[in-house]
Design a protein around this motif. Structure first.
Motif, mmCIF file in Angstrom:
data_model
loop_
_atom_site.group_PDB
_atom_site.id
_atom_site.type_symbol
_atom_site.label_atom_id
_atom_site.label_comp_id
_atom_site.label_asym_id
_atom_site.label_seq_id
_atom_site.Cartn_x
_atom_site.Cartn_y
_atom_site.Cartn_z
ATOM 1 N N LYS A 191 0.837 -1.204 0.000
ATOM 2 C CA LYS A 191 0.000 0.000 0.000
ATOM 3 C C LYS A 191 0.869 1.250 0.000
ATOM 4 N N ASP A 192 1.907 1.239 0.812
ATOM 5 C CA ASP A 192 2.810 2.392 0.863
ATOM 6 C C ASP A 192 3.477 2.626 -0.484
ATOM 7 N N LYS A 193 3.914 1.565 -1.133
ATOM 8 C CA LYS A 193 4.580 1.702 -2.427
ATOM 9 C C LYS A 193 3.613 2.219 -3.494
ATOM 10 N N VAL A 194 2.376 1.720 -3.479
ATOM 11 C CA VAL A 194 1.379 2.189 -4.443
ATOM 12 C C VAL A 194 1.093 3.665 -4.215
ATOM 13 N N ASN A 195 0.947 4.062 -2.961
ATOM 14 C CA ASN A 195 0.691 5.473 -2.658
ATOM 15 C C ASN A 195 1.870 6.351 -3.066
ATOM 16 N N ASP A 196 3.080 5.881 -2.820
ATOM 17 C CA ASP A 196 4.265 6.639 -3.234
ATOM 18 C C ASP A 196 4.300 6.795 -4.750
ATOM 19 N N GLY A 197 3.971 5.730 -5.462
ATOM 20 C CA GLY A 197 3.957 5.789 -6.926
ATOM 21 C C GLY A 197 2.895 6.740 -7.442
ATOM 22 N N ALA A 198 1.724 6.722 -6.819
ATOM 23 C CA ALA A 198 0.648 7.622 -7.238
ATOM 24 C C ALA A 198 1.027 9.071 -6.992
ATOM 25 N N LYS A 199 1.657 9.343 -5.860
ATOM 26 C CA LYS A 199 2.099 10.724 -5.574
ATOM 27 C C LYS A 199 3.152 11.171 -6.566
ATOM 28 N N TYR A 200 4.042 10.268 -6.940
ATOM 29 C CA TYR A 200 5.095 10.592 -7.916
ATOM 30 C C TYR A 200 4.480 10.944 -9.261
ATOM 31 N N ILE A 201 3.516 10.135 -9.700
ATOM 32 C CA ILE A 201 2.871 10.386 -10.988
ATOM 33 C C ILE A 201 2.077 11.691 -10.934
ATOM 34 N N GLU A 202 1.433 11.940 -9.827
ATOM 35 C CA GLU A 202 0.667 13.181 -9.673
ATOM 36 C C GLU A 202 1.569 14.404 -9.788
ATOM 37 N N LYS A 203 2.737 14.332 -9.183
ATOM 38 C CA LYS A 203 3.688 15.438 -9.280
ATOM 39 C C LYS A 203 4.212 15.615 -10.694
ATOM 40 N N LYS A 204 4.421 14.506 -11.403
ATOM 41 C CA LYS A 204 4.954 14.556 -12.763
ATOM 42 C C LYS A 204 3.940 15.163 -13.739
ATOM 43 N N THR A 205 2.651 14.959 -13.470
ATOM 44 C CA THR A 205 1.637 15.456 -14.401
ATOM 45 C C THR A 205 1.266 16.903 -14.150
ATOM 46 N N GLU A 206 1.702 17.462 -13.055
ATOM 47 C CA GLU A 206 1.379 18.868 -12.740
ATOM 48 C C GLU A 206 2.207 19.818 -13.563
#
Length: 53
Positions: A38-53
């Motif tokens: 769960k932590d890894k999935v959340n970290d990945g989602a946050k990373y992608i969110e930052k990249k798309t901004e």
């Protein structure tokens, strides 16, 4: 023949004795595996969110 059988038995006993410690480690790692995932999935989602901004 007797010496090789004795050696194999001794090797088996040593492997079984050392495997007990490894088995405890495996159980410990898998017990918190879902939380780790769960932590890894959340970290990945946050990373992608930052990249798309």
């Amino acid at each position: 023949m007797k010496k090789s059988l004795t050696f194999i038995m001794l090797l088996f006993v040593v492997l079984m004795a050392s495997g007990c410690e490894t088995w405890r480690g495996v159980k410990k790692d898998t017990s918190n595996g879902a939380e780790w995932s769960k932590d890894k999935v959340n970290d990945g989602a946050k990373y992608i969110e930052k990249k798309t901004e």
